[in-house]
Design a protein around this motif. Structure first.
Motif, short mmCIF file in Angstrom:
data_model
loop_
_atom_site.label_atom_id
_atom_site.label_comp_id
_atom_site.label_asym_id
_atom_site.label_seq_id
_atom_site.Cartn_x
_atom_site.Cartn_y
_atom_site.Cartn_z
N GLY A 51 0.78 -1.23 0.00
CA GLY A 51 0.00 0.00 0.00
C GLY A 51 0.81 1.28 0.00
N SER A 54 -0.82 4.44 -1.42
CA SER A 54 -2.00 4.96 -0.71
C SER A 54 -1.64 6.08 0.26
CB SER A 54 -2.69 3.83 0.04
OG SER A 54 -3.19 2.86 -0.85
N SER A 267 -10.69 5.61 2.10
CA SER A 267 -9.36 5.03 1.94
C SER A 267 -9.41 3.59 1.48
CB SER A 267 -8.57 5.15 3.25
OG SER A 267 -9.26 4.48 4.29
N GLU A 270 -8.83 2.94 -2.23
CA GLU A 270 -7.43 2.84 -2.67
C GLU A 270 -6.84 1.50 -2.32
OE1 GLU A 270 -4.66 6.16 -3.02
OE2 GLU A 270 -5.88 7.13 -1.47
N ASN A 274 -5.07 -1.24 -4.87
CA ASN A 274 -3.80 -1.94 -4.65
C ASN A 274 -3.98 -3.45 -4.79
OD1 ASN A 274 -2.73 0.58 -4.00
ND2 ASN A 274 -3.04 0.30 -1.81
#
Length: 297
Positions: A51, A54, A267, A270, A274
């Motif tokens: 991540g 992110s 969030s 995102e 990923n």
């Protein structure tokens, strides 16, 4: 009175020496990556699983712009606001001149190249369990990414949290570089999923409640937690409340759609971006692991 003052000074010196000793940075053994060669193609999978984009790409970045790790995103918490640093390949503003050992100590031990402690808003507490080969591959991939010349901004933390020594004390109390939240006789797929969830994707950092000093309460693994930004709550994703099938979970990790036709937001959107980059077998392994987690009300 003179003896009392002398004794008090001696006590303060002893306390100061003890604090300095307890907060010394704990770095990796110098031979941790000996003999390993990095593979940038494998490192890309580690990058998406971990991540990195992110947090370190610019706010609102899409497509290839997510690979420009300029930093600058702000993360509010009860301790203050943390600002993600520039970790692009720029040698001045990013990490382009870091050695493999410096990169490894930052990611897996939370120690900067100059020996300062990083705050655990950076999830090195999870990355500490990363396989050395994965770290070396990630380092190779990071070197292929574009540079960005944006200076890193300082965190906005009040005293005493703005003192890096406090992070060292926190590590002494709570940082464990080994062990897993989910133990037991796991299948190979569940074991792979545990590695992705607990070491790379650091799912527990958001979905597990914390104590007053910000350490994860691992006895309540994935039980949900308050949103550090102050809006809403991060959900319980243990089987106590998440009753999705394996197929539901894999579809969510791939497309972001829930079984009741909702979609990932905030969030988590995102995170799905990923996970969608990973091989399907890894998304299946993550689903198998989630189904194995102990239910927590």
């Amino acid at each position: 009175m003179r003896r009392l003052l002398t004794g008090l000074v001696a006590l303060l010196l002893l306390v100061g020496a003890a604090i300095l000793w307890l907060t010394q940075p704990d770095t990796l053994p110098p031979d941790r990556f000996a003999g390993l060669e990095g593979d940038a193609a494998r490192g890309e999978n580690v990058f998406w699983a971990a991540g990195c984009a992110s947090c370190h790409s610019a706010e609102g970045a899409e497509g290839d712009d997510r690979l420009v790790l300029t930093g600058g995103r702000r993360f509010a918490s009860e301790f203050g606001t943390f600002v993600a640093p520039n970790i692009s390949s720029d040698p001045t503003y990013g990490i382009g001149n870091w050695s493999l050992e410096a990169f490894g100590n930052a990611v897996m031990r939370g120690v900067s190249p100059d020996g300062a402690h990083y705050y655990p808003a950076f999830p090195y507490t999870a990355y500490a369990r990363m396989e050395p080969q994965d770290l070396v591959d990630l380092y190779a991939f990071m070197g292929t990414l574009p540079p960005a010349d944006r200076p890193t901004e300082p965190h906005e933390l009040a005293f005493p949290f703005n003192v890096r020594t406090a992070a060292g004390l926190w590590k002494t109390l709570f940082f464990e570089a080994e062990g897993w939240a989910v133990e037991g006789d796991l299948t190979p797929s569940e074991t792979r999923g545990r590695y992705i969830a607990e070491a790379l994707a650091h799912c527990g950092e958001c979905h597990t409640p914390r104590n007053a000093l910000g350490a994860l309460e691992t006895s309540r693994w994935f039980a949900g937690a308050p949103n550090p930004a102050g809006e809403g709550r991060i959900p319980n994703i243990s089987p106590a409340l998440l009753h999705w099938s394996r197929e539901d979970l894999v579809a969510y990790f791939t497309y972001g759609f829930t079984p009741d036709f909702d979609s990932a937001g905030g969030s988590m959107a995102e995170v799905v971006q990923n996970l969608a980059q990973l091989p399907e077998a890894d998304r299946e392994a993550l689903a198998d692991y989630l189904l194995r987690v102990a239910p927590v009300q």
